[in-house]
Design an enzyme around this catalytic site. Structure first.
Site, PDB file in Angstrom:
ATOM      1  N   LYS A   9     -13.480  10.429   4.252  1.00 55.43           N
ATOM      2  CA  LYS A   9     -14.389  11.410   4.843  1.00 55.43           C
ATOM      3  C   LYS A   9     -14.578  11.153   6.342  1.00 55.43           C
ATOM      4  O   LYS A   9     -14.970  10.059   6.746  1.00 55.43           O
ATOM      5  CB  LYS A   9     -15.748  11.362   4.141  1.00 55.43           C
ATOM      6  CG  LYS A   9     -15.673  11.618   2.641  1.00 55.43           C
ATOM      7  CD  LYS A   9     -17.040  11.608   2.014  1.00 55.43           C
ATOM      8  CE  LYS A   9     -16.969  11.712   0.490  1.00 55.43           C
ATOM      9  NZ  LYS A   9     -16.185  12.844   0.020  1.00 55.43           N
TER      10      LYS A   9
ATOM     11  N   GLN B 155      -7.224 -13.119   5.838  1.00 55.15           N
ATOM     12  CA  GLN B 155      -7.952 -11.940   5.373  1.00 55.15           C
ATOM     13  C   GLN B 155      -8.341 -12.146   3.916  1.00 55.15           C
ATOM     14  O   GLN B 155      -7.478 -12.292   3.059  1.00 55.15           O
ATOM     15  CB  GLN B 155      -7.080 -10.689   5.521  1.00 55.15           C
ATOM     16  CG  GLN B 155      -7.785  -9.410   5.120  1.00 55.15           C
ATOM     17  CD  GLN B 155      -6.876  -8.204   5.203  1.00 55.15           C
ATOM     18  OE1 GLN B 155      -6.703  -7.462   4.233  1.00 55.15           O
ATOM     19  NE2 GLN B 155      -6.272  -7.971   6.372  1.00 55.15           N
TER      20      GLN B 155
ATOM     21  N   THR C 295     -12.460  -1.596   6.647  1.00 60.85           N
ATOM     22  CA  THR C 295     -12.994  -0.616   5.711  1.00 60.85           C
ATOM     23  C   THR C 295     -12.192   0.667   5.815  1.00 60.85           C
ATOM     24  O   THR C 295     -11.340   0.810   6.688  1.00 60.85           O
ATOM     25  CB  THR C 295     -14.488  -0.342   5.980  1.00 60.85           C
ATOM     26  OG1 THR C 295     -15.040   0.411   4.897  1.00 60.85           O
ATOM     27  CG2 THR C 295     -14.690   0.409   7.286  1.00 60.85           C
ATOM     28  N   THR C 296     -12.438   1.577   4.911  1.00 63.63           N
ATOM     29  CA  THR C 296     -11.712   2.841   4.927  1.00 63.63           C
ATOM     30  C   THR C 296     -12.583   3.925   4.324  1.00 63.63           C
ATOM     31  O   THR C 296     -13.650   3.651   3.754  1.00 63.63           O
ATOM     32  CB  THR C 296     -10.385   2.727   4.147  1.00 63.63           C
ATOM     33  OG1 THR C 296      -9.577   3.868   4.438  1.00 63.63           O
ATOM     34  CG2 THR C 296     -10.621   2.638   2.646  1.00 63.63           C
TER      35      THR C 296
ATOM     36  N   LEU D 180     -18.128  -3.550   2.159  1.00 62.04           N
ATOM     37  CA  LEU D 180     -19.220  -2.664   1.751  1.00 62.04           C
ATOM     38  C   LEU D 180     -19.579  -2.806   0.276  1.00 62.04           C
ATOM     39  O   LEU D 180     -20.350  -2.003  -0.264  1.00 62.04           O
ATOM     40  CB  LEU D 180     -18.847  -1.207   2.042  1.00 62.04           C
ATOM     41  CG  LEU D 180     -18.494  -0.873   3.497  1.00 62.04           C
ATOM     42  CD1 LEU D 180     -18.218   0.617   3.642  1.00 62.04           C
ATOM     43  CD2 LEU D 180     -19.603  -1.303   4.446  1.00 62.04           C
TER      44      LEU D 180
ATOM     45  N   TYR E 102       0.820  -1.213   0.000  1.00 64.69           N
ATOM     46  CA  TYR E 102       0.000   0.000   0.000  1.00 64.69           C
ATOM     47  C   TYR E 102       0.853   1.262   0.000  1.00 64.69           C
ATOM     48  O   TYR E 102       0.383   2.323  -0.401  1.00 64.69           O
ATOM     49  CB  TYR E 102      -0.917   0.051   1.225  1.00 64.69           C
ATOM     50  CG  TYR E 102      -1.853  -1.108   1.406  1.00 64.69           C
ATOM     51  CD1 TYR E 102      -2.197  -1.960   0.356  1.00 64.69           C
ATOM     52  CD2 TYR E 102      -2.420  -1.371   2.658  1.00 64.69           C
ATOM     53  CE1 TYR E 102      -3.065  -3.022   0.548  1.00 64.69           C
ATOM     54  CE2 TYR E 102      -3.297  -2.420   2.853  1.00 64.69           C
ATOM     55  CZ  TYR E 102      -3.611  -3.256   1.805  1.00 64.69           C
ATOM     56  OH  TYR E 102      -4.459  -4.308   2.003  1.00 64.69           O
TER      57      TYR E 102
END
Length: 294
Positions: free
Chosen positions: A248, A171, A244-245, A201, A61
């Site tokens: 905002k 994962q 999740t990320t 999501l 990443y």
């Protein structure tokens, strides 16, 4: 008041928060080496201030440096945190890759160190050698837990042939539209391998036309939360870590509501059963046949 996120226990008694802030996808650097991202650092500090205690990273990443700075500047006690990172590019020299990750993270240890994916290996022996290197790091106490990511059952079984330590975590992509065929999730759990879900999501991001949309909106309205919080809670109530990320702050604060409500048995069943009528895979699409649900 900060939200309290439930935890799950690993085999060695370590507590792993069931909600993690991921630093891939929205924050991923294309070359894994891009310039320092001050926005990510600030978002991580906000996440920690909001109550997030589980951060998911990877050398691929390119976000380990930002995590290290955010942790240092946040003032949060290291003992409160659960920090994960993964090895991919450095798979041929895992000890060196691990040292480089620790240096970027500015940490003496990580809570979970993982092999990012199994597709570097052309034969079982390569999977076994890589896992042996993780076992050595674990025995040194520099990774409190070790695991794998994106492994299917054949990859796990090949690893177990020579392992002295069973992977503690796997994962994988997991959501109502990809619940994994052939009882893979129950099999992992029967082996004592905890599950983490990335792309949880997907039904409201990439697969909005799926059959769950109206059901999720009704459930969300009932609990006065977002559909995203409902999907994260569905994972958590299955004892699966939801990763999740977001970019905002307000969305992150909404996700943190997963600790303040619970889905009923009927709602859990509805999401599961309706989800199984539809198939959507977000990651690694080219590696699988269109209807392959493994």
């Amino acid at each position: 008041m900060k939200s309290k996120i439930p935890t799950i226990e690993l085999r060695d008694g370590q507590k792993m928060p069931l909600l993690a802030f991921g630093t891939g996808t929205a924050w991923y650097k294309d070359d894994g080496k891009g310039p320092f991202n001050k926005e990510l650092k600030n978002m991580l500090k906000h996440a920690l201030d909001t109550g997030i205690r589980h951060i998911d990273a990877a050398e691929a990443y390119g976000t380990e440096e930002e995590i290290g700075v955010a942790i240092r500047e946040s003032g949060v006690d290291r003992q409160e945190l659960f920090v994960t990172t993964k090895v991919q590019q450095g798979i041929s020299d895992i000890p060196r890759a691990f040292e480089e990750s620790l240096a970027k993270l500015q940490l003496d240890y990580v809570d979970l160190y993982m092999i990012h994916w199994p597709y570097f290996a052309e034969e079982d022996a390569e999977l076994q050698r890589a896992w042996n290197a993780l076992e050595a790091i674990y025995k040194q106490g520099r990774a409190k837990a070790i695991g794998v990511a994106n492994y299917l059952r054949p990859h796990i079984e090949a690893t177990l042939k020579t392992a002295t330590i069973v992977p503690m975590v796997n994962q994988i992509e997991h959501h109502p539209y990809l619940q994994r065929a052939n009882d893979y999730v129950p099999w992992l759990q029967s082996q004592g391998i905890r599950m983490e879900a990335f792309s949880p999501l997907t039904p409201i991001t990439e697969a909005q036309d799926g059959p769950l949309s109206s059901h999720l909106m009704k459930i969300a309205a009932k609990h006065n939360v977002s559909t995203g919080a409902v999907l994260l809670r569905w994972q958590i109530q299955k004892d699966i870590v939801a990763i999740t990320t977001t970019t905002k702050k307000e969305r992150l604060e909404d996700y943190m509501k997963v600790g303040s409500f619970a889905l009923t048995a009927e709602e859990m069943k509805l999401i599961t059963e309706v989800g199984l009528t539809y198939h959507y895979r977000s990651w690694g699409v080219k590696r699988f046949a269109p209807d392959d649900r493994t």
